[in-house]
Motif scaffolding. Structure first.
Motif, PDB file in Angstrom:
ATOM      1  N   LEU A 180       0.829  -1.199   0.000  1.00  0.00           N
ATOM      2  CA  LEU A 180       0.000   0.000   0.000  1.00  0.00           C
ATOM      3  C   LEU A 180       0.867   1.254   0.000  1.00  0.00           C
ATOM      4  O   LEU A 180       2.039   1.231   0.384  1.00  0.00           O
ATOM      5  CB  LEU A 180      -0.913   0.034   1.229  1.00  0.00           C
ATOM      6  N   VAL A 181       0.247   2.356  -0.402  1.00  0.00           N
ATOM      7  CA  VAL A 181       0.893   3.660  -0.306  1.00  0.00           C
ATOM      8  C   VAL A 181      -0.108   4.658   0.269  1.00  0.00           C
ATOM      9  O   VAL A 181      -1.282   4.631  -0.084  1.00  0.00           O
ATOM     10  CB  VAL A 181       1.418   4.141  -1.678  1.00  0.00           C
ATOM     11  N   PHE A 182       0.382   5.480   1.179  1.00  0.00           N
ATOM     12  CA  PHE A 182      -0.430   6.587   1.693  1.00  0.00           C
ATOM     13  C   PHE A 182       0.013   7.845   0.971  1.00  0.00           C
ATOM     14  O   PHE A 182       1.207   8.162   0.924  1.00  0.00           O
ATOM     15  CB  PHE A 182      -0.248   6.766   3.199  1.00  0.00           C
ATOM     16  N   VAL A 183      -0.949   8.579   0.416  1.00  0.00           N
ATOM     17  CA  VAL A 183      -0.664   9.823  -0.309  1.00  0.00           C
ATOM     18  C   VAL A 183      -1.265  10.974   0.485  1.00  0.00           C
ATOM     19  O   VAL A 183      -2.487  11.038   0.685  1.00  0.00           O
ATOM     20  CB  VAL A 183      -1.263   9.783  -1.731  1.00  0.00           C
ATOM     21  N   GLY A 184      -0.424  11.894   0.959  1.00  0.00           N
ATOM     22  CA  GLY A 184      -0.984  13.011   1.723  1.00  0.00           C
ATOM     23  C   GLY A 184       0.057  13.940   2.289  1.00  0.00           C
ATOM     24  O   GLY A 184       1.240  13.601   2.395  1.00  0.00           O
ATOM     25  N   GLY A 185      -0.384  15.129   2.645  1.00  0.00           N
ATOM     26  CA  GLY A 185       0.477  16.131   3.252  1.00  0.00           C
ATOM     27  C   GLY A 185      -0.163  17.511   3.141  1.00  0.00           C
ATOM     28  O   GLY A 185      -1.230  17.641   2.519  1.00  0.00           O
ATOM     29  N   PRO A 186       0.399  18.514   3.741  1.00  0.00           N
ATOM     30  CA  PRO A 186       1.628  18.471   4.546  1.00  0.00           C
ATOM     31  C   PRO A 186       1.397  17.833   5.911  1.00  0.00           C
ATOM     32  O   PRO A 186       0.264  17.774   6.392  1.00  0.00           O
ATOM     33  CB  PRO A 186       2.010  19.944   4.681  1.00  0.00           C
ATOM     34  N   ASP A 187       2.474  17.412   6.515  1.00  0.00           N
ATOM     35  CA  ASP A 187       2.386  16.690   7.780  1.00  0.00           C
ATOM     36  C   ASP A 187       1.998  17.595   8.943  1.00  0.00           C
ATOM     37  O   ASP A 187       1.693  17.114  10.034  1.00  0.00           O
ATOM     38  CB  ASP A 187       3.728  16.012   8.073  1.00  0.00           C
ATOM     39  N   THR A 188       2.017  18.909   8.739  1.00  0.00           N
ATOM     40  CA  THR A 188       1.623  19.833   9.812  1.00  0.00           C
ATOM     41  C   THR A 188       0.118  19.789  10.067  1.00  0.00           C
ATOM     42  O   THR A 188      -0.341  20.243  11.115  1.00  0.00           O
ATOM     43  CB  THR A 188       2.015  21.274   9.438  1.00  0.00           C
ATOM     44  N   ILE A 189      -0.650  19.263   9.131  1.00  0.00           N
ATOM     45  CA  ILE A 189      -2.104  19.174   9.289  1.00  0.00           C
ATOM     46  C   ILE A 189      -2.445  17.891  10.047  1.00  0.00           C
ATOM     47  O   ILE A 189      -2.141  16.788   9.585  1.00  0.00           O
ATOM     48  CB  ILE A 189      -2.809  19.199   7.916  1.00  0.00           C
ATOM     49  N   ARG A 190      -3.065  18.044  11.195  1.00  0.00           N
ATOM     50  CA  ARG A 190      -3.304  16.891  12.059  1.00  0.00           C
ATOM     51  C   ARG A 190      -4.179  15.833  11.383  1.00  0.00           C
ATOM     52  O   ARG A 190      -3.977  14.626  11.570  1.00  0.00           O
ATOM     53  CB  ARG A 190      -3.954  17.305  13.378  1.00  0.00           C
ATOM     54  N   GLN A 191      -5.166  16.277  10.598  1.00  0.00           N
ATOM     55  CA  GLN A 191      -6.039  15.307   9.951  1.00  0.00           C
ATOM     56  C   GLN A 191      -5.234  14.367   9.060  1.00  0.00           C
ATOM     57  O   GLN A 191      -5.531  13.169   8.988  1.00  0.00           O
ATOM     58  CB  GLN A 191      -7.106  16.025   9.114  1.00  0.00           C
TER      59      GLN A 191
END
Length: 339
Positions: A180-191
């Motif tokens: 699997l791959v998780f796609v997301g950011g920026p990491d500063t966003i808690r969600q």
């Protein structure tokens, strides 16, 4: 030149106090007098100076909803729920976008404080918002939106994003995916972090499953297309068979880029998004997504805010949390999984 209250009073044959009562406390004035005043207002084209009235009252009739990205349909739906409550309470609702920038967020909150807004529903860009202390000192009510409060001294309305990430990853694993791959950011966003952590907790339950991360600079379709190119650049034997994206816009960008490169969804890449915006069901390949009660989030947050404003002596801060659900569509339909 705009007509004045004095001119309205003269034409209607009433005192200035009566004009004030008609505008602010109509129940104190007889129907016949109210009608005569409204006829004079119409004839003269009088428009009340609401800014002056707000200055005297020390507070405007404006409710502000501050979100990460006003272009994201998720936040539009959340704001729509808040607007329903605002209109029912004769408030004007405005939606403001921080563009996921903490600097811009602080500047906007300062401007709202200067405007003496009725209250603010805030989806913060980071863990700490310096302007919150100033808003508290001024007495401007703030409810955190789409973000849980870590202190009992502030109300918040959020979704259990850790659970959302967990059910997304488990669904992909149940379909047979182990890469699997998780796609997301920026990491500063808690969600973003919570959704990834939830997925990682599910992956940890299976020794044969792994999940890497492709970080993005934003939660936009464009960022999703860039992430897809990064995935496509991986050697075919190492390329993930399934992607969990931090929101639907990212997922739609990944989906679009894969199709443009002649790849099939879900055969070459199964995709799960987050938010279940309206566009998810209408995508080229209808998108599986973790659904949030968007409209309900906005309504609940606005109701908490107005209770804090209207009942300061009896109001009790609450931290409401909704449980997301998985909506399965064709983007993760069962298919042979590459070894």
């Amino acid at each position: 030149m705009a007509a004045s209250m004095r001119e309205v009073a003269a034409l209607a044959g009433v005192s200035m106090g009566t004009i004030s009562n008609v505008l602010n406390h109509p129940e104190l004035v007889s129907e016949a007098t109210r009608q005569r005043v409204h006829e004079a207002i119409t004839q003269l084209g009088f428009v009340r100076n609401d800014a002056a009235r707000q200055l005297r009252a020390g507070q405007s009739r404006m409710l502000a909803v501050v979100v990460l990205d006003a272009r994201n349909p998720f936040f539009v739906d959340v704001a729509s729920g808040a607007e329903e409550v605002a209109e029912a309470n004769e408030l004007l609702m405005v939606m403001i976008s921080t563009g996921e920038s903490e600097e811009r967020e602080n500047r906007q909150l300062g401007q709202l404080m200067e405007q003496r807004v009725h209250g603010i529903l805030l989806c913060p860009t980071g863990e700490s918002t310096p302007m919150l202390a100033n808003l508290d000192r001024q007495g401007t009510p703030v409810v955190l939106l789409d973000r849980g409060s870590r202190t009992p001294g502030r109300s918040s309305v959020a979704v259990d994003d850790v659970h959302g990430g967990r059910i997304a990853a488990r669904h992909l694993m149940e379909q047979g995916h182990r890469n699997l791959v998780f796609v997301g950011g920026p990491d500063t966003i808690r969600q973003v972090r919570d959704r990834r952590d939830g997925a990682l907790s599910a992956v940890a339950e299976s020794a044969s499953t792994r999940m890497r991360t492709v970080a993005t600079r934003s939660l936009s379709i464009e960022a999703g297309t860039h992430a897809a190119r990064e995935i496509l650049a991986m050697p075919p034997q190492e390329r993930p068979t399934a992607a969990f994206c931090a929101n639907d816009l990212l997922a739609l960008g990944v989906l679009q880029e894969f199709i443009q490169h002649g790849k099939r969804v879900p055969e070459d890449l199964a995709i799960v998004g987050y938010d279940d915006i309206d566009y998810a069901a209408g995508a080229a390949v209808p998108l599986t997504s973790v659904a949030q009660p968007r409209n309900e989030l906005g309504r609940a947050a606005a109701e908490l805010l107005l209770d804090q404003v209207n009942n300061p002596d009896t109001h009790r801060h609450q931290q409401l949390s909704f449980t997301p659900t998985l909506v399965v569509r064709e983007s993760t339909a069962a298919c042979p999984v590459r070894g």
